[in-house]
Design a protein around this motif. Structure first.
Motif, PDB file in Angstrom:
ATOM      1  N   GLY A 102       0.821  -1.206   0.000  1.00  0.00           N
ATOM      2  CA  GLY A 102       0.000   0.000   0.000  1.00  0.00           C
ATOM      3  C   GLY A 102       0.856   1.258   0.000  1.00  0.00           C
ATOM      4  O   GLY A 102       0.582   2.210  -0.744  1.00  0.00           O
ATOM      5  N   LEU A 103       1.918   1.273   0.809  1.00  0.00           N
ATOM      6  CA  LEU A 103       2.837   2.409   0.808  1.00  0.00           C
ATOM      7  C   LEU A 103       3.531   2.526  -0.542  1.00  0.00           C
ATOM      8  O   LEU A 103       3.715   3.627  -1.061  1.00  0.00           O
ATOM      9  CB  LEU A 103       3.858   2.271   1.943  1.00  0.00           C
ATOM     10  CG  LEU A 103       4.922   3.370   2.032  1.00  0.00           C
ATOM     11  CD1 LEU A 103       4.311   4.759   2.150  1.00  0.00           C
ATOM     12  CD2 LEU A 103       5.863   3.075   3.204  1.00  0.00           C
ATOM     13  N   THR A 104       3.893   1.397  -1.133  1.00  0.00           N
ATOM     14  CA  THR A 104       4.513   1.396  -2.461  1.00  0.00           C
ATOM     15  C   THR A 104       3.602   2.088  -3.472  1.00  0.00           C
ATOM     16  O   THR A 104       4.028   2.975  -4.213  1.00  0.00           O
ATOM     17  CB  THR A 104       4.811  -0.043  -2.929  1.00  0.00           C
ATOM     18  OG1 THR A 104       5.704  -0.662  -2.001  1.00  0.00           O
ATOM     19  CG2 THR A 104       5.409  -0.076  -4.317  1.00  0.00           C
ATOM     20  N   HIS A 105       2.346   1.695  -3.499  1.00  0.00           N
ATOM     21  CA  HIS A 105       1.404   2.290  -4.451  1.00  0.00           C
ATOM     22  C   HIS A 105       1.170   3.772  -4.163  1.00  0.00           C
ATOM     23  O   HIS A 105       1.088   4.584  -5.094  1.00  0.00           O
ATOM     24  CB  HIS A 105       0.081   1.525  -4.462  1.00  0.00           C
ATOM     25  CG  HIS A 105       0.158   0.246  -5.222  1.00  0.00           C
ATOM     26  ND1 HIS A 105       0.167   0.202  -6.594  1.00  0.00           N
ATOM     27  CD2 HIS A 105       0.263  -1.036  -4.798  1.00  0.00           C
ATOM     28  CE1 HIS A 105       0.269  -1.066  -6.986  1.00  0.00           C
ATOM     29  NE2 HIS A 105       0.323  -1.827  -5.911  1.00  0.00           N
ATOM     30  N   ALA A 106       1.070   4.138  -2.888  1.00  0.00           N
ATOM     31  CA  ALA A 106       0.874   5.551  -2.537  1.00  0.00           C
ATOM     32  C   ALA A 106       2.078   6.379  -2.981  1.00  0.00           C
ATOM     33  O   ALA A 106       1.925   7.519  -3.410  1.00  0.00           O
ATOM     34  CB  ALA A 106       0.632   5.690  -1.032  1.00  0.00           C
ATOM     35  N   ALA A 107       3.273   5.813  -2.912  1.00  0.00           N
ATOM     36  CA  ALA A 107       4.481   6.518  -3.350  1.00  0.00           C
ATOM     37  C   ALA A 107       4.580   6.569  -4.872  1.00  0.00           C
ATOM     38  O   ALA A 107       5.104   7.536  -5.431  1.00  0.00           O
ATOM     39  CB  ALA A 107       5.720   5.855  -2.759  1.00  0.00           C
ATOM     40  N   ARG A 108       4.071   5.554  -5.548  1.00  0.00           N
ATOM     41  CA  ARG A 108       4.102   5.520  -7.013  1.00  0.00           C
ATOM     42  C   ARG A 108       3.027   6.400  -7.642  1.00  0.00           C
ATOM     43  O   ARG A 108       3.045   6.637  -8.846  1.00  0.00           O
ATOM     44  CB  ARG A 108       3.875   4.087  -7.506  1.00  0.00           C
ATOM     45  CG  ARG A 108       5.011   3.139  -7.290  1.00  0.00           C
ATOM     46  CD  ARG A 108       4.585   1.776  -7.816  1.00  0.00           C
ATOM     47  NE  ARG A 108       5.632   0.776  -7.755  1.00  0.00           N
ATOM     48  CZ  ARG A 108       5.467  -0.488  -8.116  1.00  0.00           C
ATOM     49  NH1 ARG A 108       4.289  -0.893  -8.577  1.00  0.00           N
ATOM     50  NH2 ARG A 108       6.460  -1.341  -8.038  1.00  0.00           N
ATOM     51  N   GLY A 109       2.051   6.836  -6.853  1.00  0.00           N
ATOM     52  CA  GLY A 109       0.980   7.666  -7.384  1.00  0.00           C
ATOM     53  C   GLY A 109      -0.327   6.934  -7.618  1.00  0.00           C
ATOM     54  O   GLY A 109      -1.297   7.534  -8.054  1.00  0.00           O
ATOM     55  N   ASN A 110      -0.389   5.643  -7.322  1.00  0.00           N
ATOM     56  CA  ASN A 110      -1.644   4.896  -7.411  1.00  0.00           C
ATOM     57  C   ASN A 110      -2.357   5.069  -6.069  1.00  0.00           C
ATOM     58  O   ASN A 110      -2.296   4.214  -5.193  1.00  0.00           O
ATOM     59  CB  ASN A 110      -1.382   3.413  -7.706  1.00  0.00           C
ATOM     60  CG  ASN A 110      -2.658   2.588  -7.686  1.00  0.00           C
ATOM     61  OD1 ASN A 110      -3.757   3.100  -7.503  1.00  0.00           O
ATOM     62  ND2 ASN A 110      -2.505   1.294  -7.867  1.00  0.00           N
ATOM     63  N   LEU A 111      -3.004   6.199  -5.919  1.00  0.00           N
ATOM     64  CA  LEU A 111      -3.549   6.584  -4.623  1.00  0.00           C
ATOM     65  C   LEU A 111      -4.736   5.733  -4.198  1.00  0.00           C
ATOM     66  O   LEU A 111      -4.849   5.354  -3.035  1.00  0.00           O
ATOM     67  CB  LEU A 111      -3.916   8.063  -4.647  1.00  0.00           C
ATOM     68  CG  LEU A 111      -2.773   8.993  -5.081  1.00  0.00           C
ATOM     69  CD1 LEU A 111      -3.221  10.442  -5.034  1.00  0.00           C
ATOM     70  CD2 LEU A 111      -1.523   8.769  -4.263  1.00  0.00           C
ATOM     71  N   THR A 112      -5.617   5.420  -5.138  1.00  0.00           N
ATOM     72  CA  THR A 112      -6.776   4.597  -4.799  1.00  0.00           C
ATOM     73  C   THR A 112      -6.339   3.199  -4.368  1.00  0.00           C
ATOM     74  O   THR A 112      -6.764   2.706  -3.326  1.00  0.00           O
ATOM     75  CB  THR A 112      -7.740   4.507  -5.999  1.00  0.00           C
ATOM     76  OG1 THR A 112      -8.160   5.837  -6.333  1.00  0.00           O
ATOM     77  CG2 THR A 112      -8.944   3.649  -5.679  1.00  0.00           C
ATOM     78  N   GLY A 113      -5.476   2.578  -5.147  1.00  0.00           N
ATOM     79  CA  GLY A 113      -4.981   1.250  -4.795  1.00  0.00           C
ATOM     80  C   GLY A 113      -4.157   1.268  -3.525  1.00  0.00           C
ATOM     81  O   GLY A 113      -4.244   0.355  -2.694  1.00  0.00           O
ATOM     82  N   GLY A 114      -3.349   2.316  -3.358  1.00  0.00           N
ATOM     83  CA  GLY A 114      -2.541   2.435  -2.153  1.00  0.00           C
ATOM     84  C   GLY A 114      -3.399   2.535  -0.908  1.00  0.00           C
ATOM     85  O   GLY A 114      -3.170   1.829   0.076  1.00  0.00           O
ATOM     86  N   ALA A 115      -4.405   3.403  -0.941  1.00  0.00           N
ATOM     87  CA  ALA A 115      -5.294   3.565   0.215  1.00  0.00           C
ATOM     88  C   ALA A 115      -6.028   2.263   0.520  1.00  0.00           C
ATOM     89  O   ALA A 115      -6.151   1.860   1.680  1.00  0.00           O
ATOM     90  CB  ALA A 115      -6.287   4.700  -0.045  1.00  0.00           C
ATOM     91  N   ARG A 116      -6.483   1.593  -0.514  1.00  0.00           N
ATOM     92  CA  ARG A 116      -7.215   0.331  -0.328  1.00  0.00           C
ATOM     93  C   ARG A 116      -6.326  -0.723   0.338  1.00  0.00           C
ATOM     94  O   ARG A 116      -6.737  -1.397   1.287  1.00  0.00           O
ATOM     95  CB  ARG A 116      -7.715  -0.164  -1.682  1.00  0.00           C
ATOM     96  CG  ARG A 116      -8.605  -1.379  -1.594  1.00  0.00           C
ATOM     97  CD  ARG A 116      -9.161  -1.780  -2.951  1.00  0.00           C
ATOM     98  NE  ARG A 116     -10.005  -0.716  -3.490  1.00  0.00           N
ATOM     99  CZ  ARG A 116      -9.879  -0.192  -4.719  1.00  0.00           C
ATOM    100  NH1 ARG A 116      -8.979  -0.654  -5.556  1.00  0.00           N
ATOM    101  NH2 ARG A 116     -10.678   0.767  -5.121  1.00  0.00           N
ATOM    102  N   LEU A 117      -5.091  -0.850  -0.140  1.00  0.00           N
ATOM    103  CA  LEU A 117      -4.177  -1.847   0.431  1.00  0.00           C
ATOM    104  C   LEU A 117      -3.722  -1.473   1.841  1.00  0.00           C
ATOM    105  O   LEU A 117      -3.540  -2.353   2.693  1.00  0.00           O
ATOM    106  CB  LEU A 117      -2.961  -2.039  -0.479  1.00  0.00           C
ATOM    107  CG  LEU A 117      -3.231  -2.905  -1.695  1.00  0.00           C
ATOM    108  CD1 LEU A 117      -2.149  -2.723  -2.748  1.00  0.00           C
ATOM    109  CD2 LEU A 117      -3.330  -4.368  -1.279  1.00  0.00           C
ATOM    110  N   LEU A 118      -3.541  -0.191   2.106  1.00  0.00           N
ATOM    111  CA  LEU A 118      -3.190   0.231   3.460  1.00  0.00           C
ATOM    112  C   LEU A 118      -4.297  -0.163   4.443  1.00  0.00           C
ATOM    113  O   LEU A 118      -4.019  -0.718   5.513  1.00  0.00           O
ATOM    114  CB  LEU A 118      -2.948   1.737   3.504  1.00  0.00           C
ATOM    115  CG  LEU A 118      -1.625   2.210   2.896  1.00  0.00           C
ATOM    116  CD1 LEU A 118      -1.671   3.701   2.602  1.00  0.00           C
ATOM    117  CD2 LEU A 118      -0.453   1.855   3.804  1.00  0.00           C
ATOM    118  N   ARG A 119      -5.528   0.076   4.066  1.00  0.00           N
ATOM    119  CA  ARG A 119      -6.653  -0.282   4.953  1.00  0.00           C
ATOM    120  C   ARG A 119      -6.813  -1.803   5.076  1.00  0.00           C
ATOM    121  O   ARG A 119      -7.080  -2.323   6.162  1.00  0.00           O
ATOM    122  CB  ARG A 119      -7.936   0.354   4.447  1.00  0.00           C
ATOM    123  CG  ARG A 119      -7.973   1.844   4.664  1.00  0.00           C
ATOM    124  CD  ARG A 119      -9.353   2.433   4.358  1.00  0.00           C
ATOM    125  NE  ARG A 119      -9.341   3.861   4.595  1.00  0.00           N
ATOM    126  CZ  ARG A 119      -9.258   4.781   3.642  1.00  0.00           C
ATOM    127  NH1 ARG A 119      -9.221   4.428   2.364  1.00  0.00           N
ATOM    128  NH2 ARG A 119      -9.240   6.065   3.953  1.00  0.00           N
TER     129      ARG A 119
END
Length: 180
Positions: A102-119
């Motif tokens: 999730g942090l990886t995706h949030a750093a890459r700019g995939n914000l929706t996927g990042g937030a979903r995986l973090l949760r």
């Protein structure tokens, strides 16, 4: 270029990258967030797969990688623990791997996927703690890490921009930035 594969130095145009057992593996170098680079580029060394570590070694190595801004690589460390550790701990390590992705995706700019995986990772780790009755497995402050994940998920959704993975790395054992 055809659909059979990319060409590159030392790589035939009709071959896929394969490991020694014939499984498809992408041999392209990767950046610090795990994104593929051109075959001839210098990349960040990849984490070896299938390493069996003690839980202490897993947490220490994952924290080091997170602090270096390499959550993709930290996810691979957690994945090794998930696959090689005791069955009763698999969901804990899987949840932590999801947090790192999730942090990886949030750093890459995939914000929706990042937030979903973090949760999702936060929920999985908390569910494991609830079911196991172990509030701080291997010294990991799951409550604090889950809180970090949900806060970061909300932030990337509100602000709509990627984050610096190293600056936003969680403290797995609950020690704040001054304790880094």
């Amino acid at each position: 270029m055809g659909s059979t594969g990319e060409t590159g130095p030392g790589r035939p145009g009709d071959a896929r990258d394969r490991d020694s057992e014939g499984r498809a593996r992408n041999a392209r170098p990767r950046d610090g967030l795990g994104r593929p680079l051109p075959y001839d580029a210098d990349g960040v060394p990849r984490q070896p797969e299938g390493v069996v570590r003690t839980p202490e070694e897993t947490v220490a190595e994952a924290q080091r990688l997170l602090d270096e801004g390499k959550p993709f690589h930290a996810h691979e460390v957690f994945e090794d623990a998930w696959k090689s550790g005791p069955g009763e701990e698999r969901e804990l390590w899987r949840g932590l791997a999801q947090l790192a992705v999730g942090l990886t995706h949030a750093a890459r700019g995939n914000l929706t996927g990042g937030a979903r995986l973090l949760r999702r990772g936060a929920g999985a780790a908390e569910a494991w703690v609830s079911e196991s009755g172990q509030p701080r497995p291997h010294g990991i402050d799951v409550t604090a890490v889950a809180g970090w994940a949900r806060e970061l998920a909300g932030e990337v959704e509100r602000e709509g921009r990627s984050v610096d993975a190293g600056e936003r790395a969680p403290r797995l054992r609950g020690v704040g930035p001054a304790g880094r």
